[in-house]
Design a protein around this motif. Structure first.
Motif, PDB file in Angstrom:
ATOM      1  N   UNK A  11       0.834  -1.197   0.000  1.00 12.72           N
ATOM      2  CA  UNK A  11       0.000   0.000   0.000  1.00 12.72           C
ATOM      3  C   UNK A  11       0.874   1.254   0.000  1.00 12.72           C
ATOM      4  N   UNK A  12       0.642   2.191  -0.930  1.00  6.06           N
ATOM      5  CA  UNK A  12       1.460   3.413  -0.970  1.00  6.06           C
ATOM      6  C   UNK A  12       1.147   4.378   0.166  1.00  6.06           C
ATOM      7  N   UNK A  13       0.055   4.151   0.854  1.00  8.42           N
ATOM      8  CA  UNK A  13      -0.370   5.076   1.891  1.00  8.42           C
ATOM      9  C   UNK A  13       0.165   4.680   3.269  1.00  8.42           C
ATOM     10  N   UNK A  14      -0.025   3.417   3.618  1.00  5.65           N
ATOM     11  CA  UNK A  14       0.386   2.993   4.951  1.00  5.65           C
ATOM     12  C   UNK A  14       1.502   1.956   4.940  1.00  5.65           C
ATOM     13  N   UNK A  15       1.830   1.438   3.746  1.00  3.11           N
ATOM     14  CA  UNK A  15       2.938   0.499   3.669  1.00  3.11           C
ATOM     15  C   UNK A  15       2.576  -0.937   3.980  1.00  3.11           C
ATOM     16  N   UNK A  16       1.303  -1.198   4.198  1.00  2.46           N
ATOM     17  CA  UNK A  16       0.886  -2.558   4.498  1.00  2.46           C
ATOM     18  C   UNK A  16       0.939  -3.446   3.263  1.00  2.46           C
ATOM     19  N   UNK A  17       1.175  -4.719   3.472  1.00  5.57           N
ATOM     20  CA  UNK A  17       1.156  -5.653   2.351  1.00  5.57           C
ATOM     21  C   UNK A  17      -0.174  -6.390   2.265  1.00  5.57           C
ATOM     22  N   UNK A  18      -1.112  -5.995   3.097  1.00  8.65           N
ATOM     23  CA  UNK A  18      -2.425  -6.639   3.082  1.00  8.65           C
ATOM     24  C   UNK A  18      -3.313  -5.950   2.049  1.00  8.65           C
ATOM     25  N   UNK A  19      -2.965  -6.143   0.794  1.00 10.60           N
ATOM     26  CA  UNK A  19      -3.612  -5.457  -0.313  1.00 10.60           C
ATOM     27  C   UNK A  19      -4.296  -6.485  -1.199  1.00 10.60           C
TER      28      UNK A  19
END
Ligand SMILES: [Zn+2]
Length: 53
Positions: A11-19
């Motif tokens: 995720x470019x916003x929060x950096x999570x990989x749960x996309x």
């Protein structure tokens, strides 16, 4: 020893990989982050090398 390369989406916003990928109709694909509810076409793809011994 085997080296496996796979892509992860970040995720470019929060950096999570749960996309997750959402199939669009005319516009192609969109992505949704399940951590911060970001929805958009912009996503960060990273190559990750995993080494299996
Ligand atoms: Zn996010």
């Amino acid at each position: 020893m085997i080296t496996i390369t796979r892509k992860i989406k970040r995720c470019p916003k929060c950096g999570s990989t749960d996309v997750i990928t959402i199939a669009g109709m005319m516009t192609g694909y969109k992505y949704q982050c399940r951590d911060c509810d970001y929805i958009g076409v912009l996503i960060i793809e990273e190559d990750v090398e995993k080494i299996d011994e």
